[in-house]
Write a protein that holds these residues in place. Structure first.
Motif, PDB file in Angstrom:
ATOM      1  N   SER A 132      32.789  27.894  40.241  1.00 37.34           N
ATOM      2  CA  SER A 132      32.153  27.495  38.790  1.00 37.34           C
ATOM      3  C   SER A 132      31.899  26.151  38.308  1.00 37.34           C
ATOM      4  O   SER A 132      30.736  25.531  39.586  1.00 37.34           O
ATOM      5  CB  SER A 132      33.137  28.176  37.871  1.00 37.34           C
ATOM      6  OG  SER A 132      32.727  28.874  36.610  1.00 37.34           O
ATOM      7  N   ARG A 133      32.379  25.773  37.619  1.00 36.66           N
ATOM      8  CA  ARG A 133      32.053  24.585  36.508  1.00 36.66           C
ATOM      9  C   ARG A 133      31.803  23.754  38.072  1.00 36.66           C
ATOM     10  O   ARG A 133      31.883  22.671  37.974  1.00 36.66           O
ATOM     11  CB  ARG A 133      32.172  23.898  35.249  1.00 36.66           C
ATOM     12  CG  ARG A 133      33.250  24.443  35.117  1.00 36.66           C
ATOM     13  CD  ARG A 133      34.480  24.270  33.894  1.00 36.66           C
ATOM     14  NE  ARG A 133      33.887  25.485  33.109  1.00 36.66           N
ATOM     15  CZ  ARG A 133      34.387  25.537  31.594  1.00 36.66           C
ATOM     16  NH1 ARG A 133      34.796  24.991  30.848  1.00 36.66           N
ATOM     17  NH2 ARG A 133      33.699  26.536  31.043  1.00 36.66           N
ATOM     18  N   GLN A 157      22.807  33.145  32.453  1.00 35.98           N
ATOM     19  CA  GLN A 157      23.255  31.549  31.788  1.00 35.98           C
ATOM     20  C   GLN A 157      21.005  31.243  32.229  1.00 35.98           C
ATOM     21  O   GLN A 157      20.867  31.348  33.287  1.00 35.98           O
ATOM     22  CB  GLN A 157      23.843  30.913  32.399  1.00 35.98           C
ATOM     23  CG  GLN A 157      24.430  30.125  31.514  1.00 35.98           C
ATOM     24  CD  GLN A 157      25.798  28.994  31.429  1.00 35.98           C
ATOM     25  OE1 GLN A 157      26.169  29.363  32.501  1.00 35.98           O
ATOM     26  NE2 GLN A 157      25.831  28.481  30.792  1.00 35.98           N
TER      27      GLN A 157
HETATM   28  C1  GCU Z   1      30.951  29.274  31.359  1.00 41.44           C
HETATM   29  C2  GCU Z   1      28.776  28.751  32.150  1.00 41.44           C
HETATM   30  C3  GCU Z   1      29.887  28.524  33.034  1.00 41.44           C
HETATM   31  C4  GCU Z   1      30.709  28.232  34.264  1.00 41.44           C
HETATM   32  C5  GCU Z   1      31.112  28.753  33.798  1.00 41.44           C
HETATM   33  C6  GCU Z   1      32.316  27.960  34.766  1.00 41.44           C
HETATM   34  O1  GCU Z   1      30.774  30.828  31.530  1.00 41.44           O
HETATM   35  O2  GCU Z   1      28.934  29.412  30.642  1.00 41.44           O
HETATM   36  O3  GCU Z   1      27.648  27.838  33.486  1.00 41.44           O
HETATM   37  O4  GCU Z   1      29.766  28.051  35.279  1.00 41.44           O
HETATM   38  O5  GCU Z   1      31.527  28.920  32.180  1.00 41.44           O
HETATM   39  O6  GCU Z   1      33.418  27.048  35.002  1.00 41.44           O
HETATM   40  O7  GCU Z   1      34.024  28.797  34.812  1.00 41.44           O
END
Ligand code: GCU
Length: 421
Positions: free
Chosen positions: A261-262, A299
């Motif tokens: 994710s991030r 997104q």
């Molecule tokens: C949110 C964000 C995403 C990211 C995610 C995460 O959903 O919008 O861009 O990847 O968090 O890190 O869990």
């Protein structure tokens, strides 16, 4: 003084158009409404010259592309500080049911013992015959979240983060155990290096004030706004690698950077800047990570820069209304990993991360791998769920939610067995 209600309402609405509180459009999940776009050319230099060899890519185009990402998205990527030093805090030779050694090392970034520092948790198999390859990735909730093992020191920075956010949530040991699969990594002969991402900057728009971007500003000769939170988290991965290079148990040329994710976005940026990482894995990194920015699906750039303005430099926000003006797209970030092995993974229910956009970006790196006589994904067809495909570049879409699970890790282990070990 009397001010009418109308005036107040007007003032609020004018103000919100400046502060960015205006409503974001709801995300598109209809493939027919993704829009048309042209990706910026990978193999043409800024001056319009075609790139024809791996050497030309490395010497010219790679540098240009990296610079474009620095200037428009993530900001600068400094090296380590000259005062960095390491201190072993604890060694447990009976970890993971006696199959591993768990080391806890504090990576100091300044002289003496003042913060900020990075608290590294490192597992290595006990029965190794030679230095081991290692997966290196940041964690979301502190090292104690990775395993219920009582020996793991509770993350000080994570506690600070909870306090800062006024959260009464208890710190639970092993709350992310199912996301790390330490036992399987050890069984397959891999080490795991992990640290809390907030050690260098708390994930908040004001996090820079207490993190490395501000405290180390002088030492790194960079103003906080010249880089970003994402840059700081990626930088943390490079500092972890600095330590790993000094540890005799680790094969320093076989460190695989990974993130979900991030933190998958951060892993990609670290892999792009720091070619010492032997391979790069992005798990569900989505927008601002592996997914193409130009596709209007899930997104968007507009959404991410509004919700998380600190993740990227302010210049990136200027593309929110016109993503086509961005001189890069994320296939170019992925291509910066070439010729090293790259794995991009999605999850079927994770539409927010745009799985098809992640696949397309991975697939579009092929011409760069070809310059090195390597085959990338080798197909334009999205694979069926739960099937790993590709060659030097690999991809799968796991059935289920936005997450990193045993299925994903088992694919990464096989990928590392074949291409890194
Ligand atoms: C949110 C964000 C995403 C990211 C995610 C995460 O959903 O919008 O861009 O990847 O968090 O890190 O869990």
């Amino acid at each position: 003084m009397r001010i009418s209600v109308c005036r107040i309402a007007l003032a609020i609405s004018v103000l919100s158009s400046f502060t960015g509180n205006a409503q974001l459009p709801s995300p598109n999940y209809d493939e027919s409404k993704v829009g048309t776009y042209t990706l910026p050319a990978l193999l043409t230099t800024n001056g319009g010259i075609p790139v024809r060899s791996g050497k030309e890519w490395k010497q010219t185009r790679r540098k240009e592309v990296l610079q474009l990402f620095k200037d428009n998205m993530y900001g600068q990527y400094p090296g380590g500080t000259k005062d960095m030093h390491f201190k072993i805090q604890q060694i447990d030779s009976g970890a993971v049911a006696g199959t591993a050694i768990a080391k806890q090392i504090r990576i100091y970034l300044q002289k003496g013992e003042q913060g900020p520092f990075i608290d590294l948790l490192l597992y290595v198999p006990i029965n190794k015959k030679k230095p081991v390859p290692v997966f290196a990735g940041l964690n979301f909730f502190g090292n104690q979240s990775v395993s219920p093992d009582e020996h793991i020191l509770i993350s000080e920075k994570y506690r600070e983060f909870l306090k800062f956010k006024n959260k009464n949530t208890p710190v639970v040991r092993g709350e992310q155990e199912r996301n790390w699969c330490v036992k399987e990594l050890i069984q397959h002969g891999y080490g795991l290096a992990t640290a809390y991402y907030g050690d260098v900057e708390l994930d908040d728009s004001t996090g820079w004030k207490t993190g490395v971007r501000s405290v180390l500003s002088k030492a790194l000769q960079l103003r906080p706004e010249q880089w970003s939170a994402m840059g700081a988290w990626a930088w943390e991965l490079s500092r972890i690698l600095d330590y790993l290079q000094t540890d005799k148990d680790i094969a320093a040329d076989k460190v695989i950077v990974i993130g979900h994710s991030r933190l998958g976005k951060a892993a990609l940026w670290a892999g792009a800047d720091d070619e010492r990482f032997a391979a790069v894995i992005s798990n569900n990194s989505g927008e601002g990570g592996a997914a193409l920015a130009r596709r209007n699906y899930g997104q968007t750039l507009q959404n991410i820069t509004k919700s998380f303005p600190h993740w990227y430099i302010s210049k990136y926000t200027t593309y929110a209304a016109n993503v086509n003006a961005l001189p890069v797209d994320q296939h170019m970030l992925l291509a910066l990993m070439a010729p090293r092995p790259l794995y991009v993974a999605s999850a079927s229910n994770d539409r927010w991360s745009d799985p098809y956009g992640e696949f397309l970006a991975a697939q579009s790196t092929a011409p760069v791998y070809q310059l090195f006589h390597l085959k990338g994904l080798g197909t334009g067809q999205m694979p069926p769920p739960d099937t790993s495909i590709g060659n030097r570049v690999r991809y799968h879409i796991r059935t289920g939610d936005h997450d990193i699970l045993l299925f994903d890790w088992l694919q990464y282990i096989r990928f590392a067995d074949e291409l890194v070990k």
